[in-house]
Scaffold this active site. Sequence first.
Site, PDB file in Angstrom:
ATOM      1  N   CYS A  21       6.539 -14.830 -47.277  1.00  0.00           N
ATOM      2  CA  CYS A  21       6.220 -13.895 -46.359  1.00  0.00           C
ATOM      3  C   CYS A  21       7.497 -13.556 -45.388  1.00  0.00           C
ATOM      4  CB  CYS A  21       5.160 -14.350 -44.991  1.00  0.00           C
ATOM      5  SG  CYS A  21       5.160 -13.545 -43.445  1.00  0.00           S
TER       6      CYS A  21
ATOM      7  N   LYS B 228       8.539 -14.353   5.654  1.00  0.00           N
ATOM      8  CA  LYS B 228       7.564 -13.420   5.561  1.00  0.00           C
ATOM      9  C   LYS B 228       6.379 -13.959   4.822  1.00  0.00           C
ATOM     10  CE  LYS B 228       6.837  -8.266   5.559  1.00  0.00           C
ATOM     11  NZ  LYS B 228       5.266  -8.347   5.218  1.00  0.00           N
TER      12      LYS B 228
ATOM     13  N   ARG C 192      -5.450  -7.597  12.249  1.00  0.00           N
ATOM     14  CA  ARG C 192      -4.884  -6.490  12.620  1.00  0.00           C
ATOM     15  C   ARG C 192      -5.645  -5.312  12.863  1.00  0.00           C
ATOM     16  NH1 ARG C 192       0.968  -4.894  10.533  1.00  0.00           N
ATOM     17  NH2 ARG C 192      -0.250  -4.517   8.642  1.00  0.00           N
TER      18      ARG C 192
ATOM     19  N   SER D  33       3.933  -2.750  12.554  1.00  0.00           N
ATOM     20  CA  SER D  33       4.258  -3.248  11.289  1.00  0.00           C
ATOM     21  C   SER D  33       5.716  -3.482  11.281  1.00  0.00           C
ATOM     22  CB  SER D  33       3.727  -1.914  10.270  1.00  0.00           C
ATOM     23  OG  SER D  33       4.361  -2.238   9.213  1.00  0.00           O
ATOM     24  N   LEU D  34       6.464  -3.706  10.194  1.00  0.00           N
ATOM     25  CA  LEU D  34       7.881  -3.994   9.950  1.00  0.00           C
ATOM     26  C   LEU D  34       8.352  -3.156   9.130  1.00  0.00           C
ATOM     27  CD1 LEU D  34       7.868  -7.917   9.734  1.00  0.00           C
ATOM     28  CD2 LEU D  34       8.904  -6.743  11.646  1.00  0.00           C
TER      29      LEU D  34
ATOM     30  N   TYR E 294       2.575   0.294  -4.456  1.00  0.00           N
ATOM     31  CA  TYR E 294       2.107   0.834  -3.232  1.00  0.00           C
ATOM     32  C   TYR E 294       3.304   1.149  -2.516  1.00  0.00           C
ATOM     33  CZ  TYR E 294      -0.274   1.812   1.072  1.00  0.00           C
ATOM     34  OH  TYR E 294      -1.085   2.294   2.021  1.00  0.00           O
TER      35      TYR E 294
ATOM     36  N   CYS F  25      -1.724 -10.092 -42.176  1.00  0.00           N
ATOM     37  CA  CYS F  25      -0.057 -10.229 -41.654  1.00  0.00           C
ATOM     38  C   CYS F  25       0.579  -8.894 -41.815  1.00  0.00           C
ATOM     39  CB  CYS F  25       0.519 -11.148 -42.684  1.00  0.00           C
ATOM     40  SG  CYS F  25       2.291 -11.469 -42.069  1.00  0.00           S
TER      41      CYS F  25
HETATM   42  S1  IVH Z   1       6.800 -10.632  13.140  1.00  0.00           S
HETATM   43  C1  IVH Z   1       5.833  -6.466  15.145  1.00  0.00           C
HETATM   44  N1  IVH Z   1       7.133 -12.499  11.429  1.00  0.00           N
HETATM   45  O1  IVH Z   1       4.395  -9.049   7.985  1.00  0.00           O
HETATM   46  C2  IVH Z   1       5.663  -7.122  14.076  1.00  0.00           C
HETATM   47  N2  IVH Z   1       5.842 -10.856  10.893  1.00  0.00           N
HETATM   48  O2  IVH Z   1       4.683  -6.315   7.006  1.00  0.00           O
HETATM   49  C3  IVH Z   1       6.204  -8.307  14.190  1.00  0.00           C
HETATM   50  N3  IVH Z   1       4.539 -11.124   8.519  1.00  0.00           N
HETATM   51  O3  IVH Z   1       2.728  -7.218  10.607  1.00  0.00           O
HETATM   52  C4  IVH Z   1       5.924  -9.181  13.047  1.00  0.00           C
HETATM   53  N4  IVH Z   1       5.455 -13.005   8.194  1.00  0.00           N
HETATM   54  O4  IVH Z   1       1.620  -9.684   9.630  1.00  0.00           O
HETATM   55  C5  IVH Z   1       6.678 -11.535  11.739  1.00  0.00           C
HETATM   56  N5  IVH Z   1       7.311 -14.568  10.190  1.00  0.00           N
HETATM   57  C6  IVH Z   1       6.922 -13.301  10.318  1.00  0.00           C
HETATM   58  C7  IVH Z   1       6.040 -12.767   9.379  1.00  0.00           C
HETATM   59  C8  IVH Z   1       5.025 -11.494   9.682  1.00  0.00           C
HETATM   60  C9  IVH Z   1       4.528 -12.214   7.914  1.00  0.00           C
HETATM   61  C10 IVH Z   1       3.670 -10.054   8.606  1.00  0.00           C
HETATM   62  C11 IVH Z   1       3.252  -9.459  10.089  1.00  0.00           C
HETATM   63  C12 IVH Z   1       3.451  -8.220  10.132  1.00  0.00           C
HETATM   64  C13 IVH Z   1       3.870  -7.710   8.550  1.00  0.00           C
HETATM   65  C14 IVH Z   1       4.762  -6.543   8.557  1.00  0.00           C
END
Ligand code: IVH
Length: 705
Positions: free
Chosen positions: A467, A151, A172, A119-120, A73, A443
């Site tokens: 074999c 994460k 979210r 998001s990140l 994705y 085989c």
């Molecule tokens: S901080 C402004 N910390 O990853 C967003 N996010 O792919 C700040 N996530 O939306 C997010 N572990 O749902 C943060 N230790 C962590 C995280 C984390 C998982 C998720 C979160 C975010 C997504 C982005």
Amino acid sequence: KGPIVPAKQPDRPACRLVASGGPPQLGSMDAVLPDSRERAQASLRIDELRALLRRADDAYYLLDRPMMPDADYDARIRELRALEVRYPELASPDSPTQRVGGRPSDLFAPVRHAAPMLSLDNAFTLEELQAWYARVEREVGLAPALFCELKIDGLAVALTYEQGAFAVGATRGDGEVGEDVTANLRRVRDVPPRLALEAPPRRLEVRGEVYLPFAAFEELNAELTSQGQRPFANPRNAGAGSLRQKDPSVTGRRKLGLWTHGIGAAEGLRLERHSEALGWLSRAGLPVNPSSSPAASLEEAWAFCRRWEAGRGALDYAIDGVVLKVDGLRLREELGATAQAPRWAIAYKFAPEERATLLHRIEVHTGRSGKVTPFAFLEPVSVGGATVSLATLHNEDEVRRKDVRDGDTVVVRRAGEVIPEIVGPVLDLRPAGSRSWPFPATCPSCGTALVRAEGEADWRCPNRTGCPSQSVEWLFHFASRGAMDIDKLGYQTGLALLERGLVRDPADLYFLTDRQLASLPGLGPRSVRALLDAIERSKDRPLWRLLVALNLRHVGPGVARKLAAAFPSLDALASASAEELRAAESIGPEIARSVHGGLREPSMQALVEKLRRAGVRLRDPLPERAAAGPLQGMRVVLTGALQSMSREEAERAAQQAGGFVASSVSKRTSFVVAGEGPGSKLAKARALGVEVIDEREYLRRLGRG
Ligand code: IVH
């Protein structure tokens, strides 16, 4: 279509582009103006990607059933984004690249978040992290301290506490509006109904991640499968599906967990640093992941990333990367955010453990013991840090269970050091008219009809001696480093020897002449000498290596060492009864049967005789110390705990005294040492009239009394 965050012109393109993988041909863009054919092709590809990604978004967010692994994705989003950057006139506000999250379903009431849940941005390499950090440094004029967190690969939630009591919980959704899952979150054990604070803030919104631990995921899937329902693809989808239940009591049974990782909004709270905020959350009774760490520099943060990329297998929940955050909250404000992601944080994404790729065809291979294994030829794909182009499918039932077919797109998984495996086909992408794969009847190497014994999973080629595939695999195994260690015998040489009839079984190696070897292609006089020397040296290998080399079923290095420790020679082993074999430590009935039967097969007996004639050593030289010990020739059985030494020490003491430690009592047992809390061995010794002694007497017999 549901609400979508409008596309804003990214005001800091360099940062966004680098962080999101970047357009591949920035340099060439200025140099060559794309002609209209290229543009038309790009437009088609953009439409195709958008349609596919929208379908994938819906499958993921609305159905909790991903259509493809995350890595695929992400790769498609990156491709689409690059095309949209290159052809800005083809960009569109409703493109999947402009989405922050999924769309909220209408299963739950909508909740507007106090502040958008962003998001990140992602980084996949150290260079991308460096580019992000350099930009942050430029922006704030100093090299800021960072905070590193795992994460969590779960479902983002926002929890609102009013006057210290849990009031609203939301997913979210699209980032602005989420789904109200309050009733369900009340059933999650890690969500405290009240904050553990004397004077809680009037209103607090915390952000976190709901996840399903691996064990609970396995349990759930087993349950679903046993009820004839489709299992979930991964813990994250299972977690999302479990949280988004109409009936909260179902959520309550699913063993979901929560880690909180930030504050969305808080009234009357003054904090300087993110790390401080986490400490505060923890004191308030909210779960904060303990595997987080401050990092004074990007190097330290990178070390944290590397450590967890290698070490994630030790966790009992899924993580897909590390989040690097600027620790100072004032600096964060200065850095701000784009429409989609804050500039003060970045996600370092681990090499994906799952990828989708094309399965060209399934073939079978006959191994050294006649086992016929199906495996898949794949379009090479990089997964778990390695390129995979072959994957085993284990056996017929496995192929049937997974229903993978020639031409399927399949998900390949490789976690850590684990051998790559095929998770299953992507049914949405199965070509029309595909047919299930039939296991061959004969085989592939010698054409003999295959047999599958009742109760066994494997098909076997019964042609043990004729074999070609079995012969070459066995020869190669015999010479391998874990067996007789004939390091100069390569696969090609082995194959040539068999093809020319110079070798029919591994024992023939010891009768090869230099004339014969010199007749093989690619072997000069020097190689011939080296190979003959290596063959000669292999005659004196320890007995356990010879046992491994003989290719008896169930006899790997571990079992072979046990057998060699219990029996002084191959002849002693060959003349032992299955029961005597079982008396050796950790030798179960199946192994005993295999060794007993295997060594009695006429072809094996002929082979052993040939080895004897060739001068291959069939026994281990006796260790000097053991020969002189007070327990020389005795078979000792230990049961219960001893005071003065551990079980291991007690065993070693017996061996050093020349004795042999057996795992079960038989008539041949010399004596049983009974410690504290003896087991059934004591009763058996009494029944057989075998002598039983206590620890003091044992020490005395060891000469330590
Ligand atoms: S901080 C402004 N910390 O990853 C967003 N996010 O792919 C700040 N996530 O939306 C997010 N572990 O749902 C943060 N230790 C962590 C995280 C984390 C998982 C998720 C979160 C975010 C997504 C982005």
